[in-house]
Design an enzyme around this catalytic site. Structure first.
Site, mmCIF file in Angstrom:
data_model
loop_
_atom_site.group_PDB
_atom_site.id
_atom_site.type_symbol
_atom_site.label_atom_id
_atom_site.label_comp_id
_atom_site.label_asym_id
_atom_site.label_seq_id
_atom_site.Cartn_x
_atom_site.Cartn_y
_atom_site.Cartn_z
ATOM 1 N N CYS B 107 0.962 -1.031 0.064
ATOM 2 C CA CYS B 107 -0.037 -0.088 0.051
ATOM 3 C C CYS B 107 0.790 1.317 0.016
ATOM 4 O O CYS B 107 1.514 1.691 -0.824
ATOM 5 C CB CYS B 107 -0.805 0.014 1.348
ATOM 6 S SG CYS B 107 -2.212 1.210 1.165
ATOM 7 N N HIS B 216 -3.349 -5.691 1.174
ATOM 8 C CA HIS B 216 -2.634 -6.195 2.274
ATOM 9 C C HIS B 216 -2.554 -7.419 2.883
ATOM 10 O O HIS B 216 -3.530 -7.750 3.520
ATOM 11 C CB HIS B 216 -3.412 -5.056 3.614
ATOM 12 C CG HIS B 216 -3.212 -3.794 3.374
ATOM 13 N ND1 HIS B 216 -2.467 -2.902 4.154
ATOM 14 C CD2 HIS B 216 -3.950 -2.713 2.685
ATOM 15 C CE1 HIS B 216 -2.574 -1.530 3.767
ATOM 16 N NE2 HIS B 216 -3.283 -1.670 2.678
ATOM 17 N N GLU B 218 -0.923 -8.512 5.101
ATOM 18 C CA GLU B 218 -0.636 -8.489 6.601
ATOM 19 C C GLU B 218 -1.784 -8.737 7.323
ATOM 20 O O GLU B 218 -1.909 -8.960 8.479
ATOM 21 C CB GLU B 218 0.453 -7.265 7.075
ATOM 22 C CG GLU B 218 -0.166 -6.090 7.056
ATOM 23 C CD GLU B 218 -0.530 -5.471 6.002
ATOM 24 O OE1 GLU B 218 -0.350 -6.095 4.910
ATOM 25 O OE2 GLU B 218 -0.802 -4.213 6.119
#
Lengths: 771, 255
Positions: B107, B216, B218
């Protein structure tokens, strides 16, 4: 550029004020009443200086002093029981309440309003609403971990509504997303009563270790007073009329916007910077700068501590060097904090500021004189007892009486009205009614809003909108966490403010329990019309009384909140709208219950807990037909407690895989939402329910009787679940089963509603109006 | 270099086989997802190392993650200021060196990588002009990079998408080159959520050590706190593959 100390105003010093008692002061333009001004003169023994007048006027305002609401809000303290105090570490009066979670953890949460600024400037109004409540949470020594937004707008098709929806949602997202705080829920309601008075309430929650708790007090004589964060500018100055009289030239900017402008990046840095200060124990007391800016921070810190403070105002870092002392005292520039630092920690404090590139200025120190002395270039411009500014403002016992019109409204029940004629009864009619309901502005899918908010950041979000409660993990090792819900029903409160406020609490309590959390604490944002209208004041008094009584019965305390009055256009007030947030605790958030059945839930039994009565007054169905009259649903708080205990135990013992509370839209809404949550169908029959409770199918679907929830129970747990409900003497009935192969919600013998049709209707509404 | 865990009280309980691999996670002012990235590294079996943007040296790390957020508020242009951080020049040098330091930009991290010219193209505001947060399916187009070697080419994975300025743009020549050289690492499956050219969600450099993507990974590493797989309804932990890929490469494991 000239240095600040070189700037010369015609300063109204204390000495000057003593010599010129006859000077005309514009107290009325600043919103003070004559008796209030006389009281200030009496307190000081002389006329106030311009700077003192600025401080008193803003601190004695309704917003800061709670002068109309105080006498009622006392009940939240008076009705506290020992049981309610058990886990309460900090109650009403501080920046936010703090509740003990166990294992050395504590949680702080609070809801606040930013209604008026959001109408004037939707983006900045809503953005700074988030900023303000988040700073309240930091002030307690906590790391903010999530936000929620209960929002109320005017009619969905009114020309001005799109401006407000776009601006407010964009503002909340723009600010909140940049702080790294997941937005885990809230409400979106449309009703024409909020047309020129949108309600923009913001809730924030933070977590802390017990030893990190900080309070807003200035203790320790000789300790330093520091202002840090953004510079002070000319934004958000209230009642600038008196300040204009201090202005002796016209080279300075005028017509400043009354709405503050937010800088989320500055706030994010401020959060991390404050947490580093707390961790290293570098501050003794801390206070955020919100309403009334430096006036509020200095007077509150001083009066909560040793009682004295000395401040040199020319030390304040400014964005606009032309600001006068009074303007500096009243500015509501965002992203600022004030702290009290021991002299030996000054160097370490400055290192943290340097690391995060945060500007700061040392303003003065704590004294034991009992006076708040503010100087301008060494000349005293404020010399007051800080308690008289912060805590001993006027208190009003406003007259109130039950509205004349209420009897008529309560007599006009839905069933007896024209709107209650020709109700749907055939399967086709009922199916169409469910579709209309689920596509209606209040019941439609809100993901157009929630998708503009980050709900993942932090990696601790276990549930978020559209589930019953937002759930956040606090401790990654143990899974300890919290669930929070906010609820209100302005229509119920309009019909009966005492019960209406209790119904808001009950729904929030039920939502939290439905998610599997044990309810522990309450915060409230009381949105009402003008307190000067005795009928509005009665609504307020009744709502507070109802809420305090219900908290006592449920055994959970109000730990903080906010009052927003004067929400009205001309003489027309909004519906009384007490927004209630309940926070509950999970020992392990892995046990949280989602609000829909999943694809692996095939064959699970669907049960309805609670009794269904003919209660359509004030309902969403009645609202669809434009009717508002009668009495809101009956509330049995003992039953709510029992239901809550059943839901929490069922979650803890793995007896339910999905649960959803029944509220607006009744069973029709609950079943629809549960099926749509993960796109899984179900087969249910209402025959037995109608037989047992003596209601027809229409009532079974649309009644808003309280104390009810739908749960999905794995086959292996059915006996245990039934035994538990029966042992607690709580009504429970099996409605049907989850059917993974079905592509519809099948209400047997009545209608079969394809999920695709339902989803299209449910999801189309907001995009249709807002793009 | 400090090795304090970024998350309170969450140490790696048992010695994981890959815990010797040290993955730096950079925090800029305004970074938001640094704790999440560190958690992902740990759950994948590595050791996260907190790096500060103002540090003058990279220290002893084997790979670097530039996490998501709004560095410096992104008021000028996303990533435009962060690229000038002292640590960024070290990261750029190390990524271009023979050692080929693996770098993942997520990002805002992806935006910083394009601003640093480690990756081509740029990101502009989403075509619908709104922030968007949703569960997002991606197709892995290149499973040979340092950050994707545990995936199969063509595999569909579910991670989280959340951004305001996520529309990937580049000139046609650059796009053709990326396609021709197999440097499109991820593409959006189904609806293109931000108007990115050719549905590109992430790209790699020619050497395969630098990967950037808007979504994302994560946030898709832990059941219960992750997006849902549209087909099974189960939580997706597909994001772990990014971190196990780099750990696998660091210990010299073959695909």
């Amino acid at each position: 550029m000239t240095t600040q100390s070189a700037r010369k105003f015609n300063i109204d010093t204390v000495e000057h004020a003593g010599q010129t008692p006859e000077t005309d002061l514009p107290w009325a333009e600043l919103g003070l009443k004559e008796n209030e001004f006389e009281e200030i003169v009496k307190l000081l023994g002389r006329r106030p200086t311009a700077a003192e007048l600025a401080m008193y006027s803003v601190m004695w305002s309704e917003h800061c002093s709670y002068k109309s609401s105080k006498v009622h809000l006392r009940q939240f303290g008076e009705k506290l029981t020992e049981e309610m105090k058990k886990d309460m570490m900090v109650g009403i009066g501080e920046n936010a309440g703090v509740t003990d979670l166990g294992d050395g953890w504590a949680v702080t949460f609070k809801v606040e309003s930013h209604n008026h600024p959001s109408f004037v400037e939707p983006y900045q109004g809503a953005a700074t609403g988030i900023g303000g409540i988040v700073r309240d949470i930091i002030s307690m020594g906590a790391r903010p971990v999530a936000v929620m937004d209960p929002l109320r707008f005017g009619a969905i098709d009114h020309p001005d509504t799109a401006r407000l929806v776009h601006g407010i949602v964009h503002g909340i997202g723009g600010y909140g997303n940049s702080l790294g705080l997941p937005n885990i829920g809230g409400e979106v309601v449309f009703d024409s009563v909020y047309q020129a008075n949108p309600l923009v309430n913001a809730l924030a929650v933070g977590v802390l270790r017990h030893e990190d708790l900080r309070l807003a007090n200035a203790s320790g004589v000789g300790n330093k007073v520091v202002l840090f964060g953004a510079r002070t500018g000319g934004d958000g100055i209230g009642g600038a009329s008196v300040l204009a009289s201090e202005s002796f030239d016209d080279t300075k900017p005028s017509k400043r916007p009354a709405v503050q402008v937010g800088d989320p990046f500055a706030e994010k840095v401020l959060i991390e910077c404050c947490l580093e200060l707390f961790k290293a124990s570098l501050v003794e007391g801390i206070q955020d700068l919100g309403a009334a800016g430096i006036s509020c921070a200095t007077s509150e810190l001083a009066s909560n501590g040793e009682g004295g403070m000395q401040v040199e105002l020319t030390s304040v870092l400014l964005r606009d060097p032309t600001l006068t002392p009074g303007e500096i005292l009243m500015s509501e520039s965002q992203e600022r904090m004030m702290a009290i630092v021991r002299p030996e920690n000054v160097e370490a404090f400055e290192k943290v500021m340097e690391k995060w590139a945060v500007e700061h200025s040392w303003l003065g120190e704590v004294t034991d004189t009992g006076r708040l002395i503010i100087t301008w270039d060494g000349e005293t411009i404020v010399d007051v007892d800080p308690r008289t500014v912060a805590h001993e403002g006027p208190v009003y016992h406003r007259p109130y009486h039950r509205p004349e019109w209420l009897d008529g409204v309560q007599a006009d029940t839905f069933r007896s009205s024209a709107a209650g004629a020709s109700l749907p009864s055939s399967g086709e009619e009922l199916k169409a009614a469910v579709l209309t309901l689920m596509a209606s502005p209040n019941m439609c899918d809100k993901s157009w809003v929630t998708r503009q908010y980050d709900n993942y950041v932090g990696g601790n979000t276990a549930l978020s909108a559209p589930d019953d409660a937002g759930v956040i993990r606090v401790d990654e090792e143990t899974g300890l966490g919290v669930g929070i819900s906010t609820d209100a029903n302005g229509r119920y409160a309009y019909l009966d403010p005492y019960t209406g406020a209790q119904l808001a609490l009950a729904e929030s309590y039920r939502n939290v329990a439905t998610s599997g959390a044990v309810p522990m604490a309450v915060t409230d944002c009381l949105n009402f019309g003008s307190p000067e209208d005795p009928e509005v004041m009665w609504q307020f008094a009744e709502a507070v009384r109802g809420l305090a009584d219900a908290c006592q019965t449920l055994g959970i305390p109000v730990t903080g909140g906010n009052v927003s009055l004067y929400n009205q256009t001309g003489t027309t007030a909004i519906h009384p709208t007490p927004v209630v947030g309940v926070l509950g605790k999970f020992d392990d958030v892995a046990r949280r219950t989602p609000s829909g059945w999943r694809k692996d839930a095939d064959g699970q039994a669907i049960y309805l807990l609670g009794t269904t009565r003919d209660e359509l007054d004030g309902s969403e169905f009645a609202n669809l037909r434009g009717h508002l009259g009668g009495l809101p649903p009956k509330l049995d708080l003992e039953a709510e407690k029992t239901l809550g205990a059943i839901l929490v135990n069922a979650s803890r013992d793995g007896m339910v895989d999905a649960a959803h509370d029944l509220s607006e839209g009744g069973l029709a809404a609950a079943l629809s939402e549960m099926a749509l949550r993960f796109g899984v169908g179900a087969r249910v029959s209402l025959d037995e329910l109608c037989e047992r409770d003596g209601v027809d199918v229409f009532t079974a679907l649309f009644s808003e009787s309280q104390g009810r929830a739908v749960v999905a129970v794995p086959r292996s747990e059915e006996v245990r679940f039934n035994d538990m409900a029966t042992a607690r003497n709580y009504p429970v009935i099996r409605l049907g089963v989850v059917d993974v192969l079905a592509t519809s919600l099948d209400v047997q013998g009545q209608f079969e509603l394809p999920l695709e049709t339902l989803r299209e209707a449910h999801e189309a509404t907001l995009p249709k109006y807002f793009g | 270099m400090s090795e304090t865990p970024l998350i309170a009280d969450l140490g790696t309980k048992e010695e994981a086989p890959l815990s010797g691999a040290r993955i730096g996670v950079v925090t800029f002012p305004g970074t938001l997802d640094d704790r999440d990235a560190a958690r992902a590294v740990r759950l994948a079996g590595g050791t996260p190392v907190a790096l500060w943007h103002a540090d003058e040296t990279l220290g002893d790390v084997d790979a670097v993650v530039l996490p998501g957020g709004f560095s410096y508020g992104d008021y000028l242009r996303a990533g435009a200021i962060a690229r000038f951080a002292p640590l960024m020049s070290k990261i750029v040098d190390a990524a271009k060196s023979d050692a080929k330091l693996p770098v993942l930009g997520i990002c805002n991290g992806f935006q910083i990588l394009t601003e640093s010219h480690l990756l081509p193209g740029s990101m502009v505001k989403n075509d619908h002009l709104k922030f968007i947060c949703r569960d997002q399916v991606l197709r892995v187009e290149n499973a040979e990079t340092a950050w994707t070697n545990q995936f199969e080419a063509g595999q569909e994975i579910t991670v989280v998408l959340k951004n305001q300025d996520g529309q990937y743009v580049a000139d046609e020549k650059t796009l053709d080159e990326l396609e021709g050289e197999g440097r499109v690492a991820f593409r959006y499956v189904g609806w293109n959520p931000n108007g990115s050219r050719r549905g590109i969600a992430g790209i790699t450099n020619a050497a395969g050590n630098v990967v950037g993507l808007m979504p994302h990974p994560e946030h898709a590493v832990e059941p219960g706190f992750a997006p849902l797989d549209g087909d099974t309804g189960a939580y997706s932990t597909d994001g772990l593959g990014f971190f196990t890929s780099v750990l696998n490469q660091l210990v010299g494991g073959a695909k």
